[in-house]
Design an enzyme around this catalytic site. Sequence first.
Site, PDB file in Angstrom:
ATOM      1  N   GLY A 105       0.714  -1.029   0.305  1.00  0.00           N
ATOM      2  CA  GLY A 105      -0.276  -0.090   0.371  1.00  0.00           C
ATOM      3  C   GLY A 105       0.949   1.105  -0.049  1.00  0.00           C
ATOM      4  O   GLY A 105       2.062   1.185  -0.238  1.00  0.00           O
ATOM      5  N   ASP A 111       4.141  -4.735  -7.402  1.00  0.00           N
ATOM      6  CA  ASP A 111       3.584  -3.026  -6.573  1.00  0.00           C
ATOM      7  C   ASP A 111       3.987  -1.962  -7.829  1.00  0.00           C
ATOM      8  O   ASP A 111       3.115  -0.816  -7.411  1.00  0.00           O
ATOM      9  CB  ASP A 111       3.805  -2.892  -5.430  1.00  0.00           C
ATOM     10  CG  ASP A 111       5.338  -3.046  -5.251  1.00  0.00           C
ATOM     11  OD1 ASP A 111       5.977  -4.564  -5.897  1.00  0.00           O
ATOM     12  OD2 ASP A 111       5.684  -2.837  -4.314  1.00  0.00           O
TER      13      ASP A 111
END
Length: 484
Positions: free
Chosen positions: A83, A245
């Site tokens: 995240g 990511d």
Amino acid sequence: MIFDNTYARLPSRFFQQISPVVVEKPSLIRINTPLAKELELPLPDNQIQLAELFAGNMLLDGMDPIAQAYAGHQFGHFVPKLGDGRAVLLGEILTSKDARFDIQLKGSGPTTFSRGGDGRSPLGPVIREYIVSEAMHALGIPTTRALAMVLTGEKVHRETELPGAILTRIARSFVRVGTFEFFAARQDVDGLKQLTDFVIQRLYPEALDTEIPAATLLALICDSQARLLAKWMSVGFIHGVMNTDNTALSGETIDYGPCAFMDHYDPAQVFSSIDHQGRYAYNQQPLIAQWNLGCLGGCLMPLFHADEDAATDIGETVLATFTPTFAHHYRTAMCAKIGLSKESDDGFAHVKRLLELMHQDHADFTETFRRLSGAVTETSSFAALFSTHPEIEHWLSDWHVLLGREPRSKESIIQSMRATNPAFIPRNHQVEKAIQAAETHGDFSKTHTLITLLDAPFSDQPKYAEYLLPPTPSEQVKQTFCGT
């Protein structure tokens, strides 16, 4: 221009609602005025307010800041929760032409995804990303864009104490392969479906009315990644950390951590200080891109077909398109670099011969291809780059035979080569000099100079001649580092 945030209207498990952490004494380093105008951004008219805005101390009406959730494979190892650990998505800018862009602060403080980190960024990585991302844009390579950078007036602590800074960056979308992995790891098929619908509507609306929208989406992403990787390879760019990511579904280059442009050509070149096995070496990048897309395909399988075997067949069929698509675009780009209007087996074989000679003689990637256009009419200065390898004369002779088959004049060939092979790239040693001057003395003149000259990478710009040169042995940068 209006602000929106369609991502913030997804279920709460997709993000954390959070505001940037206020900083002590922000000051503006640079704003990308042409980009701000393109975005139709209503900016304050004084430096103090601009600094407050791009530090996150002030929000404009309609901004709805969030930190996005995602997972990721980092150097092949899966991490189920990553995240935005030091970034905040302020919202989406919607222009009068119905173009939509995410606007994000990087280095804006801790979030629930920070994993114990401070959520801040040292000045060096902010300068590097601004310089390199804007250079990539000028080179015609899809990328996130740098809108502004500010000093925070605070220090961050890494190995040493460093000035803190925040980068404002723009993207078509910050959704990544790792975003899909976040929901797949939790077997959240409903979340995968909602995310797929979001990405299709936002980035690939042509997939909407197809038989299997998720499979069409994967095919379109494979195509965008193949095109992107071909462009990277054609300019000698090494991303450094191609984790899932760091793979944007928009087909844009994202996250300029230990990235670098090659100086002397070496297909196995690695710069990242943490890439001990060469996983993300220059010549491994297309294979890693395909591996990352395989991870995405695995996430999307429940949306392909209810039967697992049928879903697997669909995914494998789509993923098999990546290699030939990449090969076509790479061959075309590399043939264009030696003045050929079309890719061909003969032309690409000639490119490979040149690359082998460059590797043997440690020839500079950018300088070699830039100076090759001069060898269309006069070969001695180009051949001098290969003084220890007389085979270059044979290569030049065969190359002129290939050029003789071109349905264009020599002048046209030279012009096309000069528009394909940049004179200027953000050379590692020059970027490091700019960072050192800024960190040590608060001197941003080298930073501004690099940004200015790299805005026209295909022009000669005689006043910046020193920036054309490869590094001397003492100037060589052999390792680059993540900004975390």
